[in-house]
Design an enzyme around this catalytic site. Structure first.
Site, PDB file in Angstrom:
ATOM      1  N   LYS A 101       0.829  -1.201   0.000  1.00  0.00           N
ATOM      2  CA  LYS A 101       0.000   0.000   0.000  1.00  0.00           C
ATOM      3  C   LYS A 101       0.864   1.252   0.000  1.00  0.00           C
ATOM      4  O   LYS A 101       1.741   1.406   0.858  1.00  0.00           O
ATOM      5  CB  LYS A 101      -0.906   0.020   1.228  1.00  0.00           C
ATOM      6  CG  LYS A 101      -1.956  -1.072   1.271  1.00  0.00           C
ATOM      7  CD  LYS A 101      -2.797  -0.938   2.525  1.00  0.00           C
ATOM      8  CE  LYS A 101      -3.834  -2.044   2.631  1.00  0.00           C
ATOM      9  NZ  LYS A 101      -4.625  -1.939   3.870  1.00  0.00           N
TER      10      LYS A 101
ATOM     11  N   CYS B 256     -18.739   6.777   0.301  1.00  0.00           N
ATOM     12  CA  CYS B 256     -19.959   7.557   0.494  1.00  0.00           C
ATOM     13  C   CYS B 256     -21.144   6.855  -0.171  1.00  0.00           C
ATOM     14  O   CYS B 256     -21.162   6.681  -1.393  1.00  0.00           O
ATOM     15  CB  CYS B 256     -19.796   8.957  -0.099  1.00  0.00           C
ATOM     16  SG  CYS B 256     -21.248  10.002   0.129  1.00  0.00           S
TER      17      CYS B 256
ATOM     18  N   HIS C  70      -7.758  -0.087   1.673  1.00  0.00           N
ATOM     19  CA  HIS C  70      -8.625  -1.006   0.936  1.00  0.00           C
ATOM     20  C   HIS C  70     -10.077  -0.719   1.300  1.00  0.00           C
ATOM     21  O   HIS C  70     -10.437  -0.641   2.475  1.00  0.00           O
ATOM     22  CB  HIS C  70      -8.277  -2.457   1.267  1.00  0.00           C
ATOM     23  CG  HIS C  70      -9.046  -3.454   0.453  1.00  0.00           C
ATOM     24  ND1 HIS C  70      -8.623  -3.876  -0.803  1.00  0.00           N
ATOM     25  CD2 HIS C  70     -10.223  -4.102   0.694  1.00  0.00           C
ATOM     26  CE1 HIS C  70      -9.501  -4.741  -1.281  1.00  0.00           C
ATOM     27  NE2 HIS C  70     -10.470  -4.890  -0.398  1.00  0.00           N
TER      28      HIS C  70
END
Length: 353
Positions: A130, A151, A136
């Site tokens: 990462k 969202c 993730h």
């Protein structure tokens, strides 16, 4: 498979709800309020209202569309393990051996943060190392660069690729609701007190005007708090995830590790050219994989301090970090008043961390 399909369909329900509310508000404002104005002297005011309304409506829909349909940016291939390293990683059972493989793979990557236990941040699901500020997303099932949150109202991850669009969406929706509520208020009072003459069907028009004011005011109050919170995040150069869990650098967790000052933090999201700041066009600086951080930018006079203080030196060398500096285009926020300090041979030879 059927369950996943149902989840994907249901995920669009909040977006469909917002679309229906916006479409209804357009009808209620344009048709019921402006085009059916009861008095001829209000025609000019209605025209002015319509011009401003359509401008704010267009910018709101444009930014909302870009937020929804801009794909979240994922790490580049350089962060993926090679085939040999991946096979060796999967064969190893000891976490220490796996971390050693990840350290070798990450030695030339621009990574400056680790887990709380000082381990290389690795995604077993995506099988990649990462980058800084990458996380993730379980809903999207991908690693998202500079992930802020997922969202449901846009059915998308808000991250590096669309964070500017999300901020503009909040701002224009706030202005849209404020304008509608402010211009409808006088008609709301007149309808409520029955001072306004009949408009085609008085009961029908009264329902739309009253409900339109309540909806606009309700959304304005709720969006105002969210927009204020994200403005504060931009000024501090933090994501929502970093607010609850500070990133860990070589000196430990630091929630202000990526903060470069309010002005530069703002430019990192909106870009260098101010004429594009209010347009939902991608202008954010960098590539989303590495970010300028004040914790690896030091005053040259302070470099000799750790060498004179043995405890400080041991704490720094306890964790090995890549030493490759950012490119000029990715680091131009710091080029004016900061200097990159290259690590010495002693730090480059450290293999633990």
């Amino acid at each position: 498979h059927v369950l996943k399909c149902c989840q994907k369909v249901l995920a669009w329900v909040p977006v469909a709800f917002i679309a229906l509310v916006v479409a209804w508000s357009y009808y209620a404002y344009v048709v019921e309020l402006c085009l059916c104005s009861p008095n001829s002297y209000l025609y000019f005011i209605a025209v002015v209202y319509l011009v401003v309304f359509h401008l704010s409506f267009f910018m709101f829909v444009w930014s909302y569309w870009k937020t929804i349909f801009t794909s979240p940016a994922s790490p580049s291939n350089e962060f993926c393990l090679s085939k040999a390293d991946k096979e060796q990683y999967e064969k190893e059972e000891r976490p220490e051996s796996q971390q050693e493989i990840l350290r070798r793979a990450a030695k030339d990557l621009p990574i400056y943060t680790t887990t709380a236990s000082r381990a290389i941040r690795y995604c077993d699901r995506c099988q990649l190392i990462k980058p800084d500020r990458c996380h993730h997303c379980s809903a999207c099932d991908i690693c998202v660069l500079k992930m802020d949150h997922h969202c449901p109202w846009v059915n998308n991850c808000v991250g590096f690729s669309n964070y500017k669009f999300f901020l503009l969406f909040l701002m224009y929706s706030l202005l849209y609701c404020l304008f509608v509520a402010a211009t409808v208020l006088q008609y709301f009072i007149k309808f409520w007190t029955n001072e306004l003459p009949d408009v085609q069907n008085a009961t029908h028009a009264k329902f739309h005007v009253l409900f339109l004011f309540f909806v606009a005011a309700m959304f304005f109050i709720s969006i105002l708090s969210l927009f204020s919170y994200h403005c504060w995040l931009v000024s501090k150069n933090r994501s929502t995830i970093e607010t609850f869990r500070a990133p860990t650098f070589r000196n430990g967790p630091d929630k202000n590790g990526f903060s470069l000052g309010c002005s530069k933090n703002l430019r990192e999201v909106f870009g260098d050219e101010k004429k594009y700041w209010l347009l939902p066009i991608f202008t954010s600086l960098g590539d989303g994989c590495n970010f300028p951080t004040r914790l690896v930018i030091m005053d040259p006079e302070q470099v000799t301090v750790p060498s004179q203080n043995e405890p400080a030196k041991s704490s720094v060398t306890n964790q090995s970090f890549p030493t490759r500096p950012l490119s000029e285009s990715q680091n131009r926020l710091l080029s004016s008043d900061c200097q990159w300090v290259e690590s010495g041979p002693e730090e480059e030879s450290v293999k633990t961390g």
